[in-house]
Design an enzyme around this catalytic site. Structure first.
Site, PDB file in Angstrom:
ATOM      1  CE  LYS A 140       7.161 -53.753  12.228  1.00  0.00           C
ATOM      2  NZ  LYS A 140       7.530 -54.365  13.444  1.00  0.00           N
TER       3      LYS A 140
ATOM      4  CE  LYS B 203      13.833 -52.533  10.633  1.00  0.00           C
ATOM      5  NZ  LYS B 203      13.407 -52.028  11.886  1.00  0.00           N
TER       6      LYS B 203
ATOM      7  CE  LYS C  37      12.757 -60.081  16.142  1.00  0.00           C
ATOM      8  NZ  LYS C  37      12.167 -59.106  17.043  1.00  0.00           N
TER       9      LYS C  37
HETATM   10  P1  TYM Z   1      13.041 -55.481  17.795  1.00  0.00           P
HETATM   11  O1  TYM Z   1      12.456 -56.652  18.503  1.00  0.00           O
HETATM   12  O2  TYM Z   1      12.543 -55.152  16.435  1.00  0.00           O
HETATM   13  O3  TYM Z   1      14.586 -55.612  17.693  1.00  0.00           O
HETATM   14  C1  TYM Z   1      15.386 -55.947  18.820  1.00  0.00           C
HETATM   15  C2  TYM Z   1      16.711 -55.199  18.749  1.00  0.00           C
HETATM   16  O4  TYM Z   1      17.403 -55.516  17.546  1.00  0.00           O
HETATM   17  C3  TYM Z   1      17.760 -54.316  16.864  1.00  0.00           C
HETATM   18  N1  TYM Z   1      17.670 -54.550  15.416  1.00  0.00           N
HETATM   19  C4  TYM Z   1      18.670 -54.348  14.551  1.00  0.00           C
HETATM   20  N2  TYM Z   1      19.925 -53.900  14.722  1.00  0.00           N
HETATM   21  C5  TYM Z   1      20.710 -53.819  13.609  1.00  0.00           C
HETATM   22  N3  TYM Z   1      20.290 -54.162  12.358  1.00  0.00           N
HETATM   23  C6  TYM Z   1      19.029 -54.615  12.151  1.00  0.00           C
HETATM   24  N4  TYM Z   1      18.635 -54.972  10.930  1.00  0.00           N
HETATM   25  C7  TYM Z   1      18.158 -54.715  13.272  1.00  0.00           C
HETATM   26  N5  TYM Z   1      16.863 -55.122  13.427  1.00  0.00           N
HETATM   27  C8  TYM Z   1      16.581 -55.008  14.736  1.00  0.00           C
HETATM   28  C9  TYM Z   1      16.731 -53.291  17.310  1.00  0.00           C
HETATM   29  O5  TYM Z   1      17.221 -51.976  17.153  1.00  0.00           O
HETATM   30  C10 TYM Z   1      16.541 -53.669  18.760  1.00  0.00           C
HETATM   31  O6  TYM Z   1      17.565 -53.106  19.562  1.00  0.00           O
HETATM   32  N6  TYM Z   1      10.723 -51.620  19.961  1.00  0.00           N
HETATM   33  C11 TYM Z   1      11.791 -52.587  20.107  1.00  0.00           C
HETATM   34  C12 TYM Z   1      11.637 -53.456  21.320  1.00  0.00           C
HETATM   35  C13 TYM Z   1      11.467 -52.724  22.604  1.00  0.00           C
HETATM   36  C14 TYM Z   1      12.491 -52.059  23.325  1.00  0.00           C
HETATM   37  C15 TYM Z   1      11.851 -51.540  24.484  1.00  0.00           C
HETATM   38  C16 TYM Z   1      13.840 -51.841  23.090  1.00  0.00           C
HETATM   39  C17 TYM Z   1      10.316 -52.598  23.312  1.00  0.00           C
HETATM   40  N7  TYM Z   1      10.546 -51.888  24.450  1.00  0.00           N
HETATM   41  C18 TYM Z   1      12.573 -50.801  25.429  1.00  0.00           C
HETATM   42  C19 TYM Z   1      14.553 -51.111  24.043  1.00  0.00           C
HETATM   43  C20 TYM Z   1      13.919 -50.604  25.175  1.00  0.00           C
HETATM   44  C21 TYM Z   1      11.786 -53.487  18.883  1.00  0.00           C
HETATM   45  O7  TYM Z   1      10.815 -53.622  18.200  1.00  0.00           O
HETATM   46  O8  TYM Z   1      12.919 -54.175  18.724  1.00  0.00           O
END
Ligand code: TYM
Length: 334
Positions: free
Chosen positions: A113, A195, A198
């Site tokens: 990022k 990957k 969003k």
């Molecule tokens: P975020 O919002 O980017 O994504 C949410 C969840 O979706 C999963 N994910 C994917 N899984 C498979 N293929 C993909 N292309 C893909 N893109 C996203 C992510 O692994 C995630 O599980 N940092 C985290 C949010 C967060 C969080 C936490 C998660 C903040 N605090 C505490 C768990 C526990 C994030 O940016 O996810």
């Protein structure tokens, strides 16, 4: 007791990667009955790369609606928005005193990022994993269901918890990532080496949970493939990332093994496979989208659910926060 914490950022619409990599597993874990589940809309995380104040609250409601539409049950789980529980930020500050900058600078998500010019990246983007560690540790979560891309952050959380326990006495459980299902890393429909995300500039790169049937069909029809015939064996999938991605998505959504998908379509044209994949996705996603839309038509009900969840979360967080302050020797906490 086994306790789950997980969350998603309200930065844009949820996509198929979020659903297959995480949300679908959250629902299974909730229904399996082995865990107490805490599911959070992590809105404080959503401001690290610039955000629009006019849309943040609406996006927060949309993500909560997506959770519920996919099967998260607010009566069986704690469902809330992160900003409603200030202890997330308090704990983050305490944990930041025991997190090394070197480790943060090696986080893949930060490097991706921040890009080449990390000097200009905000402190929030850099310290983001400390807030994530606080999210998890604040509830003494033992398990964290996420997609493959978040594994590194959960590992950092374990290290930070280990440092705290070493300095101030054993207190935080070391949480384990739960990376489940056939599609733990769903790739972009335009480039099978990136990957699904969003933040990708092209909406054609992802299936959003808000897409219509026509949009889903068009995106799958136009999804990149290669000129070779449909693969027959797992070996044929090597070096064919776009084909491997579509086949993995089919397997994950259809509840099949990749081998079963290969034998079903082996030798045939990609077009027939793509048509079936689009139908399968529509069949799966459309009911979620329509439940989401129904929920979003009554935003005050979503707000009521989130407020009730925040009260429960606050009750769980308060004693952990107090004990953390106490162990670290703060005034008036003894
Ligand atoms: P975020 O919002 O980017 O994504 C949410 C969840 O979706 C999963 N994910 C994917 N899984 C498979 N293929 C993909 N292309 C893909 N893109 C996203 C992510 O692994 C995630 O599980 N940092 C985290 C949010 C967060 C969080 C936490 C998660 C903040 N605090 C505490 C768990 C526990 C994030 O940016 O996810």
């Amino acid at each position: 007791m086994k306790r789950i914490f997980s969350g998603m950022q309200p930065t844009a619409h949820l996509h198929l990667g979020n659903y297959l990599g995480a949300l679908r597993n959250w629902v299974k874990l909730q229904d399996g009955g082995d865990f107490e589940c805490i599911y959070c809309v992590v809105d404080l995380h959503a401001i690290t790369a610039g955000h629009d104040p006019d849309v943040l609250a609406g996006s927060t409601r949309e993500i909560a609606a997506a959770y519920i539409a996919a099967g998260v049950d607010p009566s069986k789980t704690v469902l809330f928005a992160q900003s409603a529980v200030p202890a997330h930020v308090q704990l983050m500050w305490l944990l930041s005193s025991m997190t090394q900058m070197g480790k943060l600078s090696r986080m893949t998500q930060f490097k991706d990022k921040a890009g080449k010019n990390s000097e200009k990246a905000g402190l929030g983007l850099f310290s983001y994993p400390v807030l994530m560690a606080a999210d998890i540790l604040l509830y003494h979560a033992t398990h964290v269901p996420v997609g493959e891309d978040q594994k590194q952050h959960v590992e950092l959380t374990r290290e930070v918890a280990g440092t705290f326990n070493h300095r101030y006495g054993a207190f935080f459980p070391l949480p384990e990532p739960l990376i489940l299902g056939a599609a733990t890393r769903v790739m972009s429909l335009r480039d099978g080496t990136k990957k699904m995300s969003k933040s990708d500039a092209s909406d054609m790169s992802r299936i959003n949970l808000t897409d219509t049937a026509d949009q889903i069909a068009a995106k799958i029809r136009k999804a990149k493939t290669d000129p070779l015939p449909f693969p027959e064996t797992l070996k044929d999938l090597e070096d064919r990332p776009e084909a491997a991605n579509l086949i993995t998505i089919y397997a994950a959504v259809g509840g099949l093994d990749v081998e079963q998908v290969l034998s079903r379509y082996a030798g045939g044209p990609f077009s027939g496979f793509k048509q079936d994949l689009a139908d399968l996705l529509v069949e799966h996603v459309a009911p979620i989208t329509s439940r989401m839309n129904a929920l979003l038509a009554a935003p005050e009900e979503i707000d009521r659910i989130l407020a009730a969840g925040a009260e429960k979360a606050q009750d769980l967080a308060a004693p952990v926060m107090d004990e953390t302050f106490r162990r670290m020797g703060f005034w008036n906490k003894g």
